[in-house]
Structures are given as C-alpha cells and as structure tokens.
Motif scaffolding. Structure first.
Motif, PDB file in Angstrom:
ATOM      1  N   ILE A  66       0.822  -1.217   0.000  1.00  0.00           N
ATOM      2  CA  ILE A  66       0.000   0.000   0.000  1.00  0.00           C
ATOM      3  C   ILE A  66       0.853   1.264   0.000  1.00  0.00           C
ATOM      4  N   ASP A  67       2.138   1.145   0.375  1.00  0.00           N
ATOM      5  CA  ASP A  67       3.007   2.324   0.310  1.00  0.00           C
ATOM      6  C   ASP A  67       3.820   2.370  -0.988  1.00  0.00           C
ATOM      7  N   GLY A  68       3.451   1.533  -1.974  1.00  0.00           N
ATOM      8  CA  GLY A  68       4.039   1.618  -3.306  1.00  0.00           C
ATOM      9  C   GLY A  68       5.284   0.776  -3.543  1.00  0.00           C
ATOM     10  N   ARG A  69       5.729   0.008  -2.559  1.00  0.00           N
ATOM     11  CA  ARG A  69       6.906  -0.853  -2.748  1.00  0.00           C
ATOM     12  C   ARG A  69       6.514  -2.114  -3.507  1.00  0.00           C
ATOM     13  N   THR A  70       7.378  -2.526  -4.421  1.00  0.00           N
ATOM     14  CA  THR A  70       7.171  -3.787  -5.114  1.00  0.00           C
ATOM     15  C   THR A  70       7.950  -4.863  -4.372  1.00  0.00           C
ATOM     16  N   VAL A  71       7.272  -5.958  -4.057  1.00  0.00           N
ATOM     17  CA  VAL A  71       7.914  -7.058  -3.355  1.00  0.00           C
ATOM     18  C   VAL A  71       7.709  -8.336  -4.158  1.00  0.00           C
ATOM     19  N   GLU A  72       8.700  -9.214  -4.069  1.00  0.00           N
ATOM     20  CA  GLU A  72       8.594 -10.507  -4.730  1.00  0.00           C
ATOM     21  C   GLU A  72       8.285 -11.566  -3.678  1.00  0.00           C
TER      22      GLU A  72
END
Length: 181
Positions: A66-72
């Motif tokens: 929700i804070d815009g970080r992309t995670v794998e």
C-alpha cells in the motif's frame, strides 16, 4: 358389554405394542450414540486454509504494497503471512492476534498482510495493521487475487509460516501455527 370389553382390550394391546416399539427405538438410539462416540476418537479430517501441504513451495508472484513498494513473493528467509477478507467476521477476531504475533517475530522474519475487500471495508483492517509496532507489509488485492492463488488460499482468515518459500504451517487461527519454521 362384550363390544366395550373388546374395545378396551384392543386399546390396551395397542398401548402395549407402542410401549414395546418405544423401548426398541430407545435401545437403538443408545447403541447408535455409543457407536458414534467410539468412532469420534478417530482423527477427523482437517480443513486447511490453503491447498498447499507443509513442505510445498509457494509459486513466485510480484506484489505492490500500500506504500508503493514492489515485493517478490515468497520472501527469502522466514516469513509470516496473513490473509484477511474485510467482510469476514472471523478475520476481525484474528486481526489483533495477528498484529501481536507480528510484533513478537524475531528480526529477519518478514511479515505480510494481504487484505481483500473494498477500500471502505478494508480501512479498519489497515488502521489496525499500521498501528502495530512492527513493520508489516500490507498488500490490498481483490479476493482470489494473484497472491491468494499463489498460496492456494481457500478460506479466510488464513495464516501461513514459510521459510525460503516453503510452507511450514497454515491455519485459520494465528494461535494454531508453529512458532517458527
């Protein structure tokens, strides 16, 4: 007079037959209850929140928090993941235990919360998750979204413990999970 006597005898016989049949039914019900009690000691099939079995690997998928970080996903190393549906009453009950458990995780354990539902419905969940002392990554996705499919989620709430993407435990209640992978 003989007709009246015959009628009384007939009613008496019907009453006696009714009594005998009632005793037979009671005896069968008692035997059935005893038989069910004997079979209840067998382990019941467990209903799991995920189609994955312990030891299986979660399929890789990318997500945006929700804070815009992309995670794998799945994460490298140990992780604790919770899945919530904003319309689920059990999810509301398990939200605080999830936050408390997330706060107790040792350094290095990544914690992820996946919240489904409309923005309005999910707002209380997000507020509670953000109020915790630990850093919980939060992803919003519609029900049956890609993360839920990767984990094989079948019901809510669902909680999983993983290590390097391998499932080490899952349950509908946080308290039923193993402490660590």
């Amino acid at each position: 007079m003989s007709v009246l006597s015959a009628a009384v005898v007939l009613v008496g016989l019907i009453g006696l037959l009714n009594l005998v049949l009632s005793f037979g039914i009671i005896r069968r019900l008692r035997a059935q209850a005893t038989d069910q009690h004997a079979h209840s000691s067998r382990p019941k099939p467990t209903i799991r929140p995920t189609t994955l079995e312990d030891g299986e690997r979660v399929v890789a998928v990318d997500a945006v928090t929700i804070d815009g970080r992309t995670v794998e996903l799945p994460f490298a190393g140990p992780s604790f993941v919770g899945f919530f549906s904003a319309t689920c009453s059990s999810c509301k009950e398990q939200l605080i235990p999830f936050v408390v458990t997330a706060e107790r995780q040792p350094a290095g354990v990544q914690v992820l919360a996946v919240v489904g539902g409309t923005d309005e419905e999910a707002a209380p969940y997000l507020a509670e998750l953000l109020s915790g002392r630990s850093e919980v990554l939060i992803v919003r996705e519609q029900e049956d979204g890609p993360i839920q499919k990767a984990f094989g989620i079948m019901g809510f709430p669902a909680f999983t413990i993983l290590d390097d993407g391998v499932l080490h435990g899952s349950d509908f209640q946080v308290s039923a999970l193993p402490d660590r992978p």
